[in-house]
Design an enzyme around this catalytic site. Structure first.
Site, mmCIF file in Angstrom:
data_model
loop_
_atom_site.group_PDB
_atom_site.id
_atom_site.type_symbol
_atom_site.label_atom_id
_atom_site.label_comp_id
_atom_site.label_asym_id
_atom_site.label_seq_id
_atom_site.Cartn_x
_atom_site.Cartn_y
_atom_site.Cartn_z
ATOM 1 N NE ARG A 1 5.479 7.115 9.654
ATOM 2 C CZ ARG A 1 4.574 7.356 10.086
ATOM 3 N NH1 ARG A 1 3.609 6.453 9.752
ATOM 4 N NH2 ARG A 1 3.855 8.335 11.056
ATOM 5 N N GLY B 1 4.114 15.613 -7.140
ATOM 6 C CA GLY B 1 2.657 15.787 -6.719
ATOM 7 C C GLY B 1 1.791 14.699 -7.475
ATOM 8 N N GLY C 1 3.161 -6.732 -0.962
ATOM 9 C CA GLY C 1 2.088 -6.901 -1.890
ATOM 10 C C GLY C 1 1.311 -5.594 -2.061
ATOM 11 C CE LYS C 2 0.608 -1.718 -7.001
ATOM 12 N NZ LYS C 2 1.853 -0.800 -6.528
ATOM 13 C CG ASP D 1 1.142 -0.358 -3.142
ATOM 14 O OD1 ASP D 1 0.385 -0.103 -4.402
ATOM 15 O OD2 ASP D 1 1.916 -0.928 -3.022
ATOM 16 C CB SER E 1 5.810 3.242 5.448
ATOM 17 O OG SER E 1 5.019 3.237 4.071
ATOM 18 N N GLY F 1 9.856 0.641 4.530
ATOM 19 C CA GLY F 1 8.800 -0.191 4.313
ATOM 20 C C GLY F 1 7.709 0.258 3.654
#
Length: 315
Positions: free
Chosen positions: A286, A226, A40-41, A253, A292, A288
């Site tokens: 990573r 970037g 979820g953000k 996020d 992450s 997830g």
């Protein structure tokens, strides 16, 4: 406390499959690995913010179910205050089904569940928490009228308001003149500006159109290229670190959550953006979303190593 952050947004349980490629419509692809985690953000950003060193309170709705219990437990373990998380008796916790292909690109479908029930009344109940915070961070995975109300309250209290306009379907009626920083990705920026980014000139044009909506500054995240930073005073592209990406889920996020954390402790927007870019660069290496997000020590370690490398290269 004015050096704290309130994140208003969504919590989803992420159900992720990493596969060789994302299937075409009607196609089944065998193989791959599965894992379950927090997402979820809103929650992603809250965890990123906490790991970056900020004091964070999360304002959200989850179901009164197993996923909801796991959500509250996981957030507490991350150091995120959950006293503003409402347990919904009627709707389940939101769920996201995520496919990640081997180059790190992803495809996501979300069942919003209790996220769709976060209401202006929930925001009112957290009015004192919002008034006491220095930074308010929001996204658009909850009802737009709820986000509008939270922006109004935060602006009135003098907090710095950061809006990550994602997903970009709910853009009408937002009080952009009460938003200090917008953090869209390329697609969201194009939707905000009603224009395409095809080259450097069009990127500048899109950024200007977003500024014309009333926001004070915009930071357009462009993945491996970037971040394009724009305000009324200056526009420039900040290049990303070169890393080997394995999963881009949640990178935006991580950027927004880390940015809020650094701004809350009094760093300048330029320094905060550069540090948040480092955090996002680590996250794509990573698997997830929440899992992450890097710790503050990891962010500072990579910044230090980059500074050393630049110094050695200049000698």
């Amino acid at each position: 406390m004015k050096n704290s952050v309130v994140v208003v947004g969504s919590y989803n349980t992420d159900l992720t499959i990493k596969t060789k490629r994302i299937p075409r419509p009607g196609e089944t692809v065998l193989g791959g690995s599965f894992f379950q985690g927090g997402g979820g953000k809103g929650a992603n950003q809250a965890v990123a913010c906490a790991r970056a060193g900020a004091r964070v309170a999360f304002l959200a709705r989850v179901g009164n179910d197993t996923f909801g219990e796991g959500a509250v437990r996981r957030l507490k373990e991350e150091g995120v205050a959950t006293h503003c998380v409402v347990r919904d008796e009627q709707y389940p916790t939101g769920v996201a089904f995520i496919l990640v292909e081997e180059q790190g690109e992803n495809s996501i479908v979300v069942a919003s569940g209790a996220n769709a029930r976060l209401s202006p009344a929930d925001i009112e109940r957290a009015k004192e928490e919002i008034a006491a915070a220095g930074v308010i961070l929001l996204q658009l995975e909850c009802p737009v009228e709820t986000i509008q109300h939270a922006i109004h309250l935060a602006h009135q209290s003098g907090a710095l308001v950061i809006l990550n306009p994602a997903p970009a379907e709910q853009l009408t009626g937002l009080p952009f003149d009460e938003v200090d920083i917008l953090t869209p990705n390329r697609v969201e920026a194009e939707m905000l500006a009603s224009a395409k980014i095809t080259d450097d000139a069009s990127l500048v044009d899109v950024a200007q159109k977003i500024l014309d909506l009333g926001t004070r500054s915009v930071r357009i995240t462009l993945g491996s290229k970037g971040v394009f930073a724009a305000s009324k005073d200056a526009m420039n592209l900040l290049p990303a670190l070169e890393v080997q990406a394995i999963d881009s889920t949640g990178a935006g996020d991580i950027f927004s959550g880390s940015l809020a954390a650094f701004l809350a402790e009094g760093k300048s927007i330029d320094q905060s953006v550069r540090m948040a870019m480092v955090a996002a660069s680590i996250s794509v290496t990573r698997l997830g979303a929440q899992s992450s997000a890097p710790l503050r020590a990891e962010i500072e370690c990579l910044i230090s190593s980059q500074l050393v490398s630049k110094a050695e290269a200049s000698n």
